[in-house]
Design an enzyme around this catalytic site. Structure first.
Site, mmCIF file in Angstrom:
data_model
loop_
_atom_site.group_PDB
_atom_site.id
_atom_site.type_symbol
_atom_site.label_atom_id
_atom_site.label_comp_id
_atom_site.label_asym_id
_atom_site.label_seq_id
_atom_site.Cartn_x
_atom_site.Cartn_y
_atom_site.Cartn_z
ATOM 1 C CD GLU A 46 -32.573 6.088 26.794
ATOM 2 O OE1 GLU A 46 -32.105 7.225 26.689
ATOM 3 O OE2 GLU A 46 -32.874 5.566 27.891
ATOM 4 C CE LYS A 130 -32.224 11.230 27.041
ATOM 5 N NZ LYS A 130 -31.698 10.126 27.876
ATOM 6 C CB CYS A 164 -34.591 8.046 29.027
ATOM 7 S SG CYS A 164 -34.052 7.464 30.654
#
Length: 326
Positions: A46, A130, A164
């Protein structure tokens, strides 16, 4: 339909902190190594390019403000020379790449936590922003939207990715599954500032196993580590940074099969690269028992709707002509 067999690689390492060009140099070395070992897909952590905002967890927002500015200046765009270099490496070494970046937005207060999907021809075929920054991350990143919640067809199979904590989001994961995802890349950062009883490495493994078992697919996990360089950089504002950012079982990188079990030995905390042989044909048999996309669901009862329209911060409406015609 052909079910491909290929070797995948997962990288567990730290970026060159807030230095995009040097981090890409490091990434290309790993790409070259993975390709030389026969890998056709490589996954990076990430926001690997080029760093995670750890200051949000160990400083006050006021202290962290100058670090946000540094991160914004080091963030990159998908049309920039940095991404071009990664694409050229993908083409040169005939390998698919999923890599996390800090993506610079058009406003100075706009940075996205973005995963890039690049095929073996060096084409940037997609990016995922994200959806929800986690906890303290909200001080840094802007939320993505549903337009990037996609699965991409490639030579080796359909690839999807989440960053994540959004691998905990059941609806996001289901949205990828419904698009035929068979290869899922879940990338993370090492987070030693979690509560004392929270085993980060085990939590990462559980999330990956849940998605693989529920969707009957392969999950590739890539997690970053925290280098001494990162700690030393933050030490000027947090003298006890070593204590705060050092903890066992903070990073997990490896592979989970369609049965929810780990493939091979994962990397825990240690830097390096691990490999696994992926056979998409192994996704078939497990679906005989539980196919949540087909016979093992009730879509007459459940109705999931996903807004895939890009977010717009303004809509211009010209009513001048209509007004004059009245």
């Amino acid at each position: 339909m052909e079910f491909s067999k290929f070797k995948a690689a997962s990288v567990q390492t730290s970026p060159v902190f807030l230095d995009a060009d040097k981090t890409i140099d490091k990434a290309i070395l790993f790409i070259k190594e993975a390709a030389s070992n026969g890998a056709e897909l490589i996954a990076f952590p990430e926001v690997f390019v080029s760093g995670y905002p750890y200051w949000n967890w160990i400083m006050t927002p006021v202290q962290g403000s100058k670090w946000y500015e540094k991160l914004y200046k080091s963030a990159i765009t998908t049309s920039g020379s940095e991404v071009k270099r990664i694409c050229e490496a993908a083409k040169e070494f005939n390998i698919h790449i999923v890599i996390g970046i800090n993506e610079q937005g058009s406003s100075f207060g706009e940075i996205y936590n973005t995963n890039l999907i690049i095929d073996n021809k060096g084409i940037l075929i997609g990016k995922h922003r994200k959806l929800v920054p986690t906890w303290a991350e909200k001080l840094t990143w802007t939320s993505g939207d549903g337009s990037s919640l996609k699965v991409y067809d490639t030579k080796i199979g359909p690839i999807g990715t989440l960053a994540c904590g959004e691998n905990t989001n059941t609806l996001a994961r289901f949205t990828l599954l419904t698009q035929g995802e068979l290869i899922h890349v879940a990338n993370y950062i090492s987070l030693p500032v979690a509560p004392p009883d929270y085993d980060m490495a085990e939590a990462i493994k559980i999330r990956a196993a849940a998605h693989s078992f529920e969707g009957k697919l392969f999950t590739i996990v890539s997690c970053s580590t925290i280098s001494q360089e990162i700690k030393d950089a933050l030490r000027e504002d947090v003298p006890n940074v070593d204590e705060l950012l050092t903890r066992k079982n903070s990073a997990f990188s490896g592979f989970i099969g369609p049965n929810g079990a780990a493939i091979g030995t994962p990397l825990i905390d240690e830097e390096g690269i691990v490999y696994a042989d992926i056979d998409l044909e192994k996704c078939i048999q497990p679906k005989q028992m539980h196919d949540i996309l087909g016979h093992y669901n009730r879509f007459d009862i459940f109705d999931l709707r996903v807004n895939t329209a890009p977010t717009r911060n303004i809509t211009f409406i010209d009513n001048h002509e209509a007004f004059n015609n009245k």
